[in-house]
Write a protein that holds these residues in place. Structure first.
Motif, PDB file in Angstrom:
ATOM      1  N   ILE A 155      46.935 -57.461  32.326  1.00 37.72           N
ATOM      2  CA  ILE A 155      48.276 -57.954  32.627  1.00 37.72           C
ATOM      3  C   ILE A 155      48.458 -57.926  34.137  1.00 37.72           C
ATOM      4  N   GLY A 156      48.787 -59.060  34.701  1.00 36.40           N
ATOM      5  CA  GLY A 156      48.997 -59.144  36.141  1.00 36.40           C
ATOM      6  C   GLY A 156      50.445 -59.428  36.463  1.00 36.40           C
ATOM      7  N   ALA A 157      50.951 -58.711  37.465  1.00 36.44           N
ATOM      8  CA  ALA A 157      52.303 -58.964  37.977  1.00 36.44           C
ATOM      9  C   ALA A 157      52.211 -58.863  39.491  1.00 36.44           C
ATOM     10  N   GLY A 158      52.180 -60.011  40.138  1.00 43.70           N
ATOM     11  CA  GLY A 158      51.992 -60.004  41.583  1.00 43.70           C
ATOM     12  C   GLY A 158      50.577 -59.541  41.903  1.00 43.70           C
ATOM     13  N   ASP A 159      50.453 -58.503  42.728  1.00 43.59           N
ATOM     14  CA  ASP A 159      49.128 -57.982  43.060  1.00 43.59           C
ATOM     15  C   ASP A 159      48.744 -56.782  42.202  1.00 43.59           C
ATOM     16  N   ARG A 160      49.592 -56.399  41.258  1.00 45.31           N
ATOM     17  CA  ARG A 160      49.298 -55.285  40.347  1.00 45.31           C
ATOM     18  C   ARG A 160      48.590 -55.777  39.106  1.00 45.31           C
ATOM     19  N   LEU A 161      47.674 -54.959  38.612  1.00 53.04           N
ATOM     20  CA  LEU A 161      46.932 -55.290  37.402  1.00 53.04           C
ATOM     21  C   LEU A 161      47.002 -54.100  36.467  1.00 53.04           C
ATOM     22  N   ARG A 162      47.422 -54.323  35.226  1.00 53.21           N
ATOM     23  CA  ARG A 162      47.531 -53.270  34.212  1.00 53.21           C
ATOM     24  C   ARG A 162      46.680 -53.650  33.019  1.00 53.21           C
ATOM     25  N   ALA A 163      46.415 -52.674  32.157  1.00 58.25           N
ATOM     26  CA  ALA A 163      45.626 -52.917  30.947  1.00 58.25           C
ATOM     27  C   ALA A 163      46.472 -52.577  29.730  1.00 58.25           C
ATOM     28  N   MET A 164      46.299 -53.354  28.684  1.00 58.37           N
ATOM     29  CA  MET A 164      46.982 -53.119  27.415  1.00 58.37           C
ATOM     30  C   MET A 164      45.935 -53.269  26.313  1.00 58.37           C
ATOM     31  N   ALA A 165      45.921 -52.313  25.393  1.00 58.73           N
ATOM     32  CA  ALA A 165      45.000 -52.378  24.256  1.00 58.73           C
ATOM     33  C   ALA A 165      45.821 -52.413  22.978  1.00 58.73           C
ATOM     34  N   PHE A 166      45.332 -53.155  22.004  1.00 52.47           N
ATOM     35  CA  PHE A 166      46.027 -53.219  20.717  1.00 52.47           C
ATOM     36  C   PHE A 166      45.021 -53.518  19.619  1.00 52.47           C
ATOM     37  N   ARG A 167      45.396 -53.150  18.409  1.00 48.45           N
ATOM     38  CA  ARG A 167      44.544 -53.379  17.240  1.00 48.45           C
ATOM     39  C   ARG A 167      45.299 -54.267  16.267  1.00 48.45           C
ATOM     40  N   LEU A 168      44.609 -55.265  15.729  1.00 48.84           N
ATOM     41  CA  LEU A 168      45.179 -56.174  14.740  1.00 48.84           C
ATOM     42  C   LEU A 168      44.408 -56.022  13.441  1.00 48.84           C
ATOM     43  N   GLU A 169      45.132 -56.031  12.346  1.00 51.51           N
ATOM     44  CA  GLU A 169      44.500 -55.997  11.023  1.00 51.51           C
ATOM     45  C   GLU A 169      45.113 -57.096  10.174  1.00 51.51           C
ATOM     46  N   GLN A 170      44.254 -57.701   9.374  1.00 53.81           N
ATOM     47  CA  GLN A 170      44.700 -58.782   8.507  1.00 53.81           C
ATOM     48  C   GLN A 170      45.068 -58.205   7.152  1.00 53.81           C
ATOM     49  N   GLY A 171      46.282 -58.503   6.699  1.00 52.97           N
ATOM     50  CA  GLY A 171      46.772 -57.983   5.431  1.00 52.97           C
ATOM     51  C   GLY A 171      46.311 -58.819   4.252  1.00 52.97           C
ATOM     52  N   PRO A 172      46.672 -58.388   3.036  1.00 51.98           N
ATOM     53  CA  PRO A 172      46.302 -59.148   1.844  1.00 51.98           C
ATOM     54  C   PRO A 172      46.921 -60.547   1.817  1.00 51.98           C
ATOM     55  N   ASP A 173      48.024 -60.746   2.555  1.00 49.30           N
ATOM     56  CA  ASP A 173      48.646 -62.068   2.630  1.00 49.30           C
ATOM     57  C   ASP A 173      48.023 -62.942   3.722  1.00 49.30           C
ATOM     58  N   LEU A 174      46.921 -62.456   4.327  1.00 54.43           N
ATOM     59  CA  LEU A 174      46.161 -63.140   5.371  1.00 54.43           C
ATOM     60  C   LEU A 174      46.921 -63.282   6.684  1.00 54.43           C
ATOM     61  N   ARG A 175      47.979 -62.515   6.882  1.00 56.13           N
ATOM     62  CA  ARG A 175      48.709 -62.495   8.148  1.00 56.13           C
ATOM     63  C   ARG A 175      48.195 -61.346   8.993  1.00 56.13           C
ATOM     64  N   TRP A 176      48.107 -61.580  10.292  1.00 56.08           N
ATOM     65  CA  TRP A 176      47.671 -60.540  11.207  1.00 56.08           C
ATOM     66  C   TRP A 176      48.863 -59.689  11.606  1.00 56.08           C
ATOM     67  N   ARG A 177      48.644 -58.379  11.663  1.00 59.48           N
ATOM     68  CA  ARG A 177      49.693 -57.449  12.086  1.00 59.48           C
ATOM     69  C   ARG A 177      49.107 -56.462  13.077  1.00 59.48           C
ATOM     70  N   CYS A 178      49.910 -56.082  14.028  1.00 58.67           N
ATOM     71  CA  CYS A 178      49.494 -55.102  15.030  1.00 58.67           C
ATOM     72  C   CYS A 178      49.624 -53.713  14.412  1.00 58.67           C
ATOM     73  N   THR A 179      48.551 -52.916  14.497  1.00 64.65           N
ATOM     74  CA  THR A 179      48.585 -51.576  13.912  1.00 64.65           C
ATOM     75  C   THR A 179      48.530 -50.486  14.967  1.00 64.65           C
ATOM     76  N   ALA A 180      48.262 -50.832  16.222  1.00 60.96           N
ATOM     77  CA  ALA A 180      48.257 -49.849  17.309  1.00 60.96           C
ATOM     78  C   ALA A 180      48.417 -50.584  18.628  1.00 60.96           C
ATOM     79  N   VAL A 181      49.088 -49.941  19.569  1.00 57.89           N
ATOM     80  CA  VAL A 181      49.248 -50.502  20.906  1.00 57.89           C
ATOM     81  C   VAL A 181      49.252 -49.358  21.916  1.00 57.89           C
ATOM     82  N   GLU A 182      48.547 -49.557  23.024  1.00 60.32           N
ATOM     83  CA  GLU A 182      48.478 -48.542  24.082  1.00 60.32           C
ATOM     84  C   GLU A 182      48.486 -49.218  25.436  1.00 60.32           C
TER      85      GLU A 182
END
Length: 186
Positions: free
Chosen positions: A147-174
């Motif tokens: 993630i960039g904002a001006g001259d700053r750079l940050r990191a974001m991690a997340f996990r996606l899992e696909q449910g029985p309805d075949l939709r993706w959902r976020c299960t973790a974010v850091e």
């Protein structure tokens, strides 16, 4: 020296001289309701054209065969979720807009992070610069975003899992920085 601009008088509704629309050759007739060819009365048959003229007209009016078009490519779930998470963490969207897109503790983690506003900036608006992902098993994606904002750079991690309805959902974010305290009963 006084400069005087002269313009030729134009009729209202006409184009300026030297400006022509290439899609409309010549002049077009004025559009008035009810103008045009008279409509045939019910029961009247239209005049028949000679067969060779009708065939040429059919060729001219029939649509051209076009190559089979494929639907536009759909964005990957990692791209969609990176943008959604960034909008929430930067304060552009409320946290509850992610309620149906999260599962498990991810909504609580997201609410905890958004409360602290780690990606809120006063200058440049944060944007997703790059996305990478790893597929540990079918139906699961672990992704990171720069993630960039001006001259700053940050990191974001997340996990996606696909449910029985075949939709993706976020299960973790850091994000880099403090993490949400975990209860001991987990």
């Amino acid at each position: 020296m006084n400069k005087v601009m002269t313009r030729t008088k134009r009729r209202p509704g006409t184009r300026p001289p030297g400006r022509h629309d290439t899609r409309r050759p010549g002049t077009t007739p004025p559009r008035t309701p009810g103008a045009g060819a008279p409509r045939p009365a019910p029961g009247d048959s239209p005049p028949q054209a000679p067969p060779e003229e009708a065939a040429s007209r059919t060729r001219l009016l029939s649509p051209r065969p076009s190559p089979p078009s494929s639907p536009p490519p759909q964005p990957r779930p990692t791209d969609l979720f990176a943008d959604r998470l960034l909008a929430v963490l930067s304060g552009q969207r409320p946290v509850h807009c992610m309620l149906r897109h999260t599962a498990g503790r991810a909504y609580d983690e997201l609410a905890w992070l958004a409360e602290r506003g780690p990606l809120r900036t006063r200058g440049a608006r944060p944007v997703v610069r790059d996305i990478g992902y790893y597929v540990p098993r079918a139906g699961a994606i672990e992704a990171f975003a720069r993630i960039g904002a001006g001259d700053r750079l940050r990191a974001m991690a997340f996990r996606l899992e696909q449910g029985p309805d075949l939709r993706w959902r976020c299960t973790a974010v850091e994000l880099g920085g403090p993490r949400m305290p975990r209860p001991d009963d987990d």
